[in-house]
Motif scaffolding. Structure first.
Motif, PDB file in Angstrom:
ATOM      1  N   GLU A  99      44.415  46.662  23.204  1.00 23.21           N
ATOM      2  CA  GLU A  99      43.900  46.349  24.541  1.00 23.21           C
ATOM      3  C   GLU A  99      43.412  47.585  25.272  1.00 23.21           C
ATOM      4  O   GLU A  99      42.559  47.508  26.151  1.00 23.21           O
ATOM      5  CB  GLU A  99      44.997  45.638  25.350  1.00 23.21           C
ATOM      6  CG  GLU A  99      45.239  44.226  24.842  1.00 23.21           C
ATOM      7  CD  GLU A  99      46.238  43.488  25.719  1.00 23.21           C
ATOM      8  OE1 GLU A  99      46.641  44.060  26.745  1.00 23.21           O
ATOM      9  OE2 GLU A  99      46.603  42.358  25.367  1.00 23.21           O
ATOM     10  N   SER A 100      43.967  48.748  24.923  1.00 27.83           N
ATOM     11  CA  SER A 100      43.593  49.954  25.666  1.00 27.83           C
ATOM     12  C   SER A 100      42.252  50.531  25.174  1.00 27.83           C
ATOM     13  O   SER A 100      41.737  51.478  25.741  1.00 27.83           O
ATOM     14  CB  SER A 100      44.697  51.009  25.509  1.00 27.83           C
ATOM     15  OG  SER A 100      44.868  51.292  24.129  1.00 27.83           O
ATOM     16  N   SER A 116      38.362  51.236  24.467  1.00 28.12           N
ATOM     17  CA  SER A 116      37.201  51.137  25.365  1.00 28.12           C
ATOM     18  C   SER A 116      36.346  49.940  24.960  1.00 28.12           C
ATOM     19  O   SER A 116      36.071  49.747  23.773  1.00 28.12           O
ATOM     20  CB  SER A 116      36.363  52.422  25.270  1.00 28.12           C
ATOM     21  OG  SER A 116      35.065  52.171  25.720  1.00 28.12           O
TER      22      SER A 116
END
Length: 1216
Positions: A982-983, A985
């Motif tokens: 999820e983190s 880019s």
């Protein structure tokens, strides 16, 4: 001899050239007459009505006729346009030898074995004179080209010349009464139309041929005494001038050349001889291996001859007609009639420079072949074929141009070709040693150098460079650095033409033109069926060239076309603007003006000079189907639109370029069903529902209309359609529309009216219309249908469309580069409001093809420029009640923000993957299968991709997922990325998720080991092979894992090879020796210890049973060395050793030496001992005997044995 055309056929007995067309008639011994085009090399027609050989044939000078005479005693006159025989002349009593038309009168002369010559009038179709006097076969007879004479040759050893002046007078002056009386007497008692003028006696045997000189009072004859005799005649007598001896057998035909002072003869000694008519000496002899010559023909106007022989004919020239020339800036130097001449292009001044003395050689083809000029030193090099190739160097004095009295002794030398390569240096090719000699102007050798290829000619290629030609290639060679700057495979190059800037070169072969850069990088190739003659570059970089009958152009991309048709061949020297300077075959300078519009237009399109293209469209007369087809083919249908008046072509082009408004206008003009249908299809593709509706209305296509209204949700119009169907009594259409509308009452009514009462009753009862159902039940009485039990009915209602009414978001049809400019140019000034609209269109970059339903009407009116009131109903366009004009504010520049513009789509993820990765697995996951295959071929030499097909598909499907948005929209595909979190880019794309990984392979390896242990060899082999097939499509992260993958390939390869041999052994029941060998080789595969013990045990048993005790004991020792854990194995091994020690022998000799280290060939399963040559598979590293090189590896079944490969790439870490 320069052979231009050759045929293979039956023996050729008669030949005739057409005076104007490039045709030749050949009459054959088989009775067939062939008509050939010698320029194209094609058979045009054949005529076969004669029975038996046809010995004579001749074209008429101006009419489309030819005459033939044969062994069937018939003379036939044919029309080659109608392909028919017009009539037959009968009268001769034996074979007819020759026939000929008179050049002026409607006469035919024929010679026959009946010892007579007959003259026929082919218009009245009668014999007008019989010439008797010969007392043996008459072998030939022909008219004099100017005078009233006939010459004939006979086997009675004489040549006779006949005077037919009286016959001409009789034909010309209409006979009056007095003459008619004498004519009657003449007819009764033998006429005096033709009298013998001379009888030429001198030959010792029968004479086969005699012919007149075209202009001089000379006759030449050839006979069975092997001699050619030359005769001269005057008004009163004729006498023998000379005899030409040389033929070794009967002379069959002899003639004077039409253009040169030479005699050509051919003979049954299989040779053609050329004689000098003035010196009366032999010049040249051409021989054939097996074919006797029978006939000669000379072209009346060109430098062409033809000869017929036992197996066909040849059309040939005796000398080259291409003048040697060299260009220098504004001037041209060329050789003509033993003089070097100078021509200035700007002033068109032509003058003699110096005489180039030719030594008096008794041979042909001595005219200059090439010319090279050095402008600074004013020096000229002239090369000819004299003495097997020689050159002459002349230094032209500055003041001698125009004064041709200056005679200079040339510096001479031998060499294949010579050219200037610098100001005062020239290169000479020495063919025998394949060397080039560089000489100075004193003709002294300065430098020698060996050429990089076997060279038979050199050409200029810039200062200090040579273009060397061999049979099938050319190279550019730098003499200073001794480097090859470029090479190119080509057909045999005859001429080389450099562009003015020396950036491009055209290489001219007989039938090919190759355009290349100065480093010989290939740009395009053109093939011509007719021979290519010359060429030059114009100022725009277009190559203008000539064939025998056309001037043509070639654009840099290879597009070509015809500029002009030629009557006679020319040799282009220079092209400026629309003027071609050229030399003809007589060495005269000619200027030809051409229309360059077509190729300049195509060049501008090619170079994207669109403003130039537009001005040409406006101002020039370009048109024609070819130009329209060209524009369509090159993807400019919108440009083609401006050339076309024909509405049908306009319509098709408008559809192709997506220009709906023009298409509507054209469809309205044509007003045919087919066009409206096509318009509907294109409008539907663009999403222009209004036009689709209009097109369907025009063709009264109610089924399509009702479906269109259904999917656009236009229920009002659907109900109108239902009423129209009712009026038209179209029951099916009415019922469909009721179904689409979900109108149950209407459906019941339709069924009832159509007489389907049971169906109407069921429909009413199911939908709960009880009162109607009761009424129908009473009408049906006993025939009441029963309803199915236990079913719950549901109402059929069409779903509501996602976007109701109006157009869909329109496809963006880009404005063509040309459209705006052309339309403005065409209409001139427009008022302000239209201007504003134009700006809107440009800013949005959208076509104004009816952006909303309402605007369609405006665009239609613009397009048609006509009153549209009758069509308004169909469009259903209501007038808007707008406030007065004053109050409407002018649209501001920012107003475009209110119009929705679809965002431009980004790059698809799989395309990003494809661009970023050099790993085959990731390319396959991205769907770029061809790239993946190319990578695997380069890295591992893989050629057989069939086993990988399913894995490619798995990788592709496994890296994508699919979502449904809503029912009427297409499925949305989503790319799945590897290692996503999820983190991450949102703008950076990770690599694709892969369905295969290394851990799966480790699992498979264990399964393979297990199957091998339990003896399920087929299953084990399948597992190991699947590992080998998966490895190329696995991606690992670290360098350590890369090494593990490579190690795994080696392990699996050993098992695959071993198991293949073991399975092969089990198939071989009969061959005990081979069984032992295979069992022995299996023990030399690098297996896990438990498996090696089993292999040794197996080999030991096989050899022991076959009484090869020495070999068996070797396996037993190796087995004991592995410290077997199973006691029974060790016990058996010890027993075998004991038995062998008593009798250490082998009953059969095996191809197996355990003392000598070896590897096993993966295809033939034989040992390759250390020191022997072998080849390996670039992927699985299996080894093979050299004979297997180039085959598919039998172990991995993927790669090519012995192929070059860069190695496995399976990790991003390797790429970094």
């Amino acid at each position: 001899m320069l052979t231009k055309f050759e045929t293979k056929s039956n023996r050729v007995k008669g030949l005739s050239f057409h005076t104007k067309r490039p045709w030749i008639l050949a009459s054959l011994h088989s009775g067939v007459i062939q008509l050939w085009d010698y320029r194209m090399g094609t058979l045009i027609d054949r005529f076969d009505e004669h029975e038996g050989p046809v010995r004579g044939v001749h074209f008429h000078k101006s009419q489309p006729l030819f005459v033939s005479g044969g062994d069937d005693y018939k003379i036939k006159v044919w029309n080659y346009k109608t392909h028919k025989c017009n009539f037959t002349l009968l009268g001769h009593l034996d074979y007819i030898r020759t026939v000929q038309f008179h050049h002026e009168y409607p006469w035919i002369v024929s010679a026959s074995d009946d010892q007579t010559i007959r003259i026929w009038n082919w218009q009245s179709r009668t014999c007008i004179s019989v010439l008797t006097g010969h007392n043996h076969y008459v072998m030939c007879a022909s008219f004099h080209p100017k005078d009233d004479l006939v010459v004939s040759a006979s086997l009675d050893q004489t040549v006779r010349v006949w005077d037919i002046g009286a016959l001409r007078k009789k034909t010309v002056s209409p006979a009056d009464d007095l003459l008619r009386l004498s004519q009657m007497n003449a007819d009764l008692f033998g006429g005096v139309d033709a009298i013998v003028k001379y009888v030429l006696e001198g030959h010792d045997r029968g004479v086969n041929w005699a012919s007149f000189h075209p202009t001089l009072p000379l006759i030449v004859s050839g006979a069975d005494d092997r001699q050619v005799k030359l005769w001269r005649m005057n008004e009163t007598k004729a006498w023998e001038v000379d005899t030409l001896r040389g033929h070794m057998n009967n002379v069959s035909s002899v003639m004077f050349h039409a253009k040169q002072d030479i005699i050509v003869s051919n003979s049954e000694d299989k040779s053609i001889r050329v004689w000098d008519a003035t010196k009366r000496t032999g010049l040249q002899t051409f021989r054939r291996e097996h074919d006797r010559f029978w006939i000669l023909a000379v072209h009346p106007e060109m430098n062409l001859l033809a000869a017929g022989h036992d197996s066909g004919m040849i059309v040939f020239k005796l000398e080259r007609e291409r003048p040697a020339f060299a260009l220098s800036g504004d001037s041209l130097f060329y050789a003509k009639d033993r003089f070097l001449r100078y021509y200035e292009f700007s002033t068109q001044r032509d003058s003699q420079v110096i005489p180039i003395r030719r030594p008096g050689t008794a041979s042909l083809n001595q005219s200059p072949r090439t010319l090279s000029y050095s402008p600074t030193e004013n020096a000229v090099l002239i090369c000819s074929d004299l003495d097997g190739g020689s050159y002459e160097l002349y230094i032209i004095p500055k003041d001698s141009i125009g004064r041709s009295d200056f005679v200079q002794e040339a510096k001479r030398g031998t060499g294949g070709s010579a050219i200037f390569i610098a100001r005062n240096r020239f290169a000479v090719l020495e063919k025998s040693t394949n060397q080039v000699l560089v000489k100075n102007l004193k003709n002294e050798v300065v430098k020698k150098g060996t050429l990089p290829i076997p060279t038979d000619a050199i050409f200029y290629a810039g200062t200090g460079n040579l273009l060397c030609r061999s049979e099938d290639k050319v190279v550019i060679f730098d003499l200073q650095q001794r480097l090859v700057l470029g090479d190119l495979q080509t057909p045999f190059v005859r001429y080389v033409v450099w562009s003015n800037d020396m950036e491009s070169v055209a290489l001219l072969s007989k039938h090919t033109i190759i355009i290349a850069t100065k480093k010989l990088v290939h740009q395009c190739t053109l093939h011509e069926t007719i021979r290519v003659k010359s060429g030059a570059w114009d100022d725009n970089g277009v190559f203008i060239y000539t064939t025998l009958n056309h001037i043509k152009y070639c654009l840099p991309n290879g597009d070509n076309g015809i500029i002009k048709t030629l009557d006679v061949p020319i040799y282009i020297t220079k092209v400026t603007a629309n003027i071609i300077f050229c030399l003809d075959r007589d060495g005269k300078n000619r200027i030809i003006t051409i229309d360059a519009t077509e190729y300049i237009f195509k060049l501008s399109l090619l170079r994207k000079k669109y403003d130039h293209v537009m001005s040409m469209i406006r101002n020039s007369q370009l048109c024609g189907q070819a130009m329209i087809a060209y524009l369509q083919q090159k993807g400019f249908p919108e440009v083609a639109l401006h050339f076309v008046e024909d509405e049908r072509i306009r319509f098709n082009l408008a559809l192709e370029s997506g220009n709906i408004s023009v298409a509507v206008a054209s469809a309205t003009e044509i007003n045919e069903k087919d066009q409206w249908y096509k318009l509907g299809v294109e409008a539907l593709r663009q999403g222009n529902a209004g036009i689709v509706e209009f097109a369907y209305q025009k063709t009264k296509n109610f089924e399509r209309l009702s479906f269109l209204y259904l999917i656009t949700g236009n229920l009002d119009k659907l109900s109108k359609l239902m009423k129209i169907a009712e009026v038209k009594n179209n029951v099916m259409g009415q019922f469909h529309n009721a179904l689409y509308l979900g109108d149950v009452k209407e459906r019941v009514k339709i069924l009832e009216n159509a007489g389907h009462l049971p169906l109407a009753y069921i429909t009413a009862s199911v939908h709960g219309l009880h009162d109607v159902a009761e009424r129908l039940a009473s009408e049906l009485g006993d025939n009441l249908p029963s309803l199915p039990q236990g079913k719950t009915p549901s109402l059929l209602m069409p779903p509501t469309p996602v976007m109701c009414g109006g157009d869909w978001p329109l496809l963006r049809v880009m404005k063509g580069i040309f459209e705006g400019g052309l339309e403005n140019g065409a209409t001139g000034a427009v008022d302000d409001e239209e201007d504003a609209e134009g700006v809107w269109g440009d800013e949005l970059d959208m076509d104004v093809d009816g952006i909303q339903n309402g605007d369609v009407d405006d665009s239609l009116q613009d397009a048609e420029g006509a009153d549209e009131n009758d069509e308004e109903v169909g469009w259903d366009v209501d007038d808007l009640e707008l406030p007065p004009e004053l109050d409407t504010p002018k649209t501001s520049g920012n107003a475009r923000s209110s119009v929705f513009v679809t965002p431009t789509p980004g790059m698809p993820v799989n395309q990003i993957w494809s661009q970023k990765s050099s790993l085959a697995a990731e390319q396959a996951a991205a769907g770029s299968f061809d790239t993946a295959m190319r990578l695997l071929h380069r890295q591992l030499g893989i050629k057989n991709f069939a086993p990988l097909r399913s894995m490619f598909l798995d990788l592709f499907t496994g890296s994508h997922s699919y979502l449904r948005a809503f029912s009427s929209s297409p499925v949305v595909s989503l790319a799945i990325e590897r290692g996503w979190n999820e983190s991450a880019s949102p703008n950076v794309r990770g690599p694709p998720a892969l369905v295969y990984d290394f851990s799966q392979l480790e699992e498979k390896l264990k399964a393979g080991y297990k199957a091998t242990t339990t003896g399920k060899f087929t299953e084990a082999l399948r597992v190991f092979l699947s590992i080998l097939h998966t490895i190329p499509l696995v991606v690992v992260e670290s360098r350590r894992e890369v090494d593990e993958v490579k190690e795994l390939i080696i392990i699996v390869k050993e098992y695959v090879l071993g198991l293949q041999m073991e399975l092969k052994r089990r198939e071989m029941k009969g061959d005990a020796t081979r069984q032992q060998e295979l069992a022995a080789y299996f023990t030399h595969c690098n297996l896990q210890t438990p498996h090696l013990r089993l292999a040794l045990l197996s080999a030991m048993s096989v050899c022991y049973k076959a009484k090869n005790l020495a070999t068996a004991s070797n396996f037993a020792r190796r087995l004991l060395e592995t410290n077997p854990t199973v006691e029974s194995q060790a016990k058996t091994a010890r027993q075998v050793i004991q038995a062998a020690e008593r009798n250490m022998t082998d009953e059969t000799k095996l191809n197996y030496d355990f003392r000598n280290p070896f590897v096993i060939c993966g295809a033939t399963y034989v040992p390759i001992y250390r020191g022997q040559k072998d080849v390996s598979c670039p992927y699985c590293t299996a080894r093979f005997v050299p004979g297997q090189e180039g085959n598919i590896c039998t172990v991995c079944d993927l790669a090519v044995i012995g192929a070059d490969a860069s190695g496995l790439l399976c990790s991003p870490s390797q790429v970094r």
